[in-house]
Write a protein that holds these residues in place. Structure first.
Motif, PDB file in Angstrom:
ATOM      1  N   LYS A 395       0.692  -1.196  -0.164  1.00  0.00           N
ATOM      2  CA  LYS A 395       0.098  -0.080  -0.096  1.00  0.00           C
ATOM      3  C   LYS A 395       0.823   1.165  -0.104  1.00  0.00           C
ATOM      4  O   LYS A 395       0.650   2.200  -0.753  1.00  0.00           O
ATOM      5  CB  LYS A 395      -0.913   0.022   1.147  1.00  0.00           C
ATOM      6  CG  LYS A 395      -2.134  -0.967   1.039  1.00  0.00           C
ATOM      7  CD  LYS A 395      -3.057  -0.830   2.386  1.00  0.00           C
ATOM      8  CE  LYS A 395      -4.231  -1.876   2.175  1.00  0.00           C
ATOM      9  NZ  LYS A 395      -4.830  -2.059   3.640  1.00  0.00           N
ATOM     10  N   ASN A 396       2.187   1.088   0.602  1.00  0.00           N
ATOM     11  CA  ASN A 396       2.815   2.389   0.922  1.00  0.00           C
ATOM     12  C   ASN A 396       3.471   2.661  -0.549  1.00  0.00           C
ATOM     13  O   ASN A 396       3.599   3.818  -1.049  1.00  0.00           O
ATOM     14  CB  ASN A 396       3.941   2.252   1.880  1.00  0.00           C
ATOM     15  CG  ASN A 396       3.389   2.681   3.318  1.00  0.00           C
ATOM     16  OD1 ASN A 396       2.729   3.825   3.535  1.00  0.00           O
ATOM     17  ND2 ASN A 396       3.810   1.533   4.277  1.00  0.00           N
ATOM     18  N   ILE A 406      -1.769   7.258   1.786  1.00  0.00           N
ATOM     19  CA  ILE A 406      -1.923   5.937   2.241  1.00  0.00           C
ATOM     20  C   ILE A 406      -3.424   5.726   2.542  1.00  0.00           C
ATOM     21  O   ILE A 406      -4.132   4.700   2.412  1.00  0.00           O
ATOM     22  CB  ILE A 406      -1.163   5.627   3.464  1.00  0.00           C
ATOM     23  CG1 ILE A 406      -1.576   4.080   3.689  1.00  0.00           C
ATOM     24  CG2 ILE A 406      -1.164   6.390   4.594  1.00  0.00           C
ATOM     25  CD1 ILE A 406      -0.738   3.036   2.731  1.00  0.00           C
TER      26      ILE A 406
END
Length: 448
Positions: A395-396, A406
């Motif tokens: 996700k980052n 995020i």
């Protein structure tokens, strides 16, 4: 479009709230506000006065049904009269003749050249025609180039003679070219001026006489309001055109030209322009426009646009994926692309009953999906097909790659998961389960 007028009419109908019957007194107060709303929308005073007189005659003494409040009855009467004022029924375009010759007229800056392209694209994609665009604007140096650019965008041939300064000859030669090369529609784009003048009128009248078009259309910028109506009258007195095209209607919050023009020139509005894209052209339906003015939306047009983008084979594939729990972000992205093809977001939202009013002060950008698209495009192919693999580390990386936060990635993941569950339940026909899923969604339905 029509935001100001819709608001003011809504306030006018509120006067009748709580009354059991329409009377001389309360109808007079309501119609005073209706007339004021029409005048503020730049509708001609006589047209506004005649309109409210007709509404009053129909409203007085009407017994209100138990299921209908006086305000609702007034809305219905105003809707019927607005529909009639704007033309009653939709007017089709005359496509008789081989080739059909369509002459475009209007002032400079009205969007005539762009709309010639939109019309060519409409006839090509919706009516299965082979159109030819003709550049007959011999004064504006960029006009011929502009038409060639427009033609290139939609894959339509453009006929031009840059050295020839005789628009009658150019138009006649273009029709010969069309006959010899299998074109069945010829759209002639003529010169415009900044104001109506005798030279322009004589010139377009000569072209009109020489080519005897099957359809003569007057293109007018809706945002010029009452001036648009006056210009239309001047052109109609000389050309006796067949119909009106209103451009830039998406930028007009007043709507005076759309409401008044039919009763002044007694010619129908045939098409409207609702955006900059080549697909942003709609057939003008007076009853649907009356619905939108009164904040009722336009579900029929919304469904029609959705059906145009509907692909039965793709829908079957999607159903199978949902059944097997294989619906991924690539499929989600494909759905977004289909929605984008339907038109600009603000226009689409305005077609949903009540949504235009509810989101009146919300700025809906045309690129409302850009963050979602950027996030999905920053995923790897395996992440898109198997969203469950996306952990915090991924996700980052996705947030950095898409230029988002995020939190936005998390929000999209959550909404995608909720939507997948809903689609699965709809697939299985589990009505109760689906209602439970919707009720369990924190924050309600997925947001865009």
């Amino acid at each position: 479009m029509f935001d100001n007028l819709s608001d003011k009419l809504d306030k006018a109908f509120h006067i009748l709230k709580g009354h059991g019957k329409i009377t001389d007194v309360n109808v007079a107060d309501t119609l005073k506000e209706v007339r004021r709303a029409l005048l503020d929308a730049d509708v001609n005073f006589k047209i506004a006065k005649d309109f409210t007189t007709r509404v009053k005659e129909k409203a007085i003494g009407e017994n209100v049904l138990t299921t209908l409040q006086p305000g609702q009855l007034m809305v219905k009467i105003v809707k019927d009269e607005l529909t009639e004022l704007m033309g009653g029924d939709a007017a089709g375009i005359n496509l008789s003749g081989n080739p059909t010759v369509i002459l475009m007229s209007g002032l400079q800056g009205s969007g005539k050249t762009t709309f010639s392209g939109k019309l060519a694209n409409f006839l090509k994609t919706k009516k299965n025609k082979k159109p030819l665009l003709v550049a007959c604007d011999i004064y504006r140096p960029a006009a011929i180039n502009q038409l060639h650019v427009v033609g290139g965008q939609i894959g339509v041939e453009v006929y031009s003679e840059p050295e020839n300064k005789n628009p009658v000859e150019i138009a006649q030669n273009a029709i010969k070219h069309a006959k010899a090369n299998g074109f069945n529609v010829v759209i002639v784009d003529t010169a415009g001026r900044l104001a109506v003048d005798e030279q322009m009128m004589n010139e377009i009248a000569n072209v009109h006489k020489a080519i005897e078009p099957h359809e003569t259309l007057f293109v007018v910028d809706a945002m010029t309001g009452q001036d648009a109506v006056n210009t239309a009258k001047a052109f109609n007195d000389r050309l006796n055109f067949d119909g009106v095209i209103l451009t830039k209607l998406d930028g007009d919050t007043r709507g005076g030209a759309a409401i008044s023009i039919k009763s002044v020139v007694n010619k129908p509005i045939k098409f409207i322009g609702t955006g900059e894209k080549m697909e942003a052209i709609d057939v003008f339906y007076p009853n649907r426009m009356a619905d939108r003015i009164l904040g009722m939306g336009d579900v029929v047009s919304l469904v029609e646009r959705a059906q145009e983008q509907y692909d039965e084979e793709e829908a079957r594939k999607l159903q199978k994926k949902i059944a097997k729990n294989e619906f991924g972000f690539d499929d989600f992205l494909a759905q977004i692309q289909q929605i984008k093809k339907m038109g600009n977001m603000k226009d689409l939202v305005g077609m949903i009953p009540g949504a235009g009013k509810a989101l009146k002060d919300v700025e809906i950008e045309d690129d409302a999906f850009k963050h979602i698209e950027a996030i999905i495009q920053s995923m790897t192919p395996i992440e898109r097909s198997k969203p469950s693999l996306i952990d915090v580390k991924r996700k980052n990386r996705i947030a950095k790659g898409s230029g988002t936060k995020i939190e936005q990635v998390n929000q999209l993941m959550k909404q995608f998961d909720q939507m997948s569950k809903m689609m699965k339940m709809m697939q299985g026909g589990g009505g109760k389960n689906m209602m439970k899923a919707m009720a369990g969604m924190k924050g309600g339905m997925p947001k865009m």
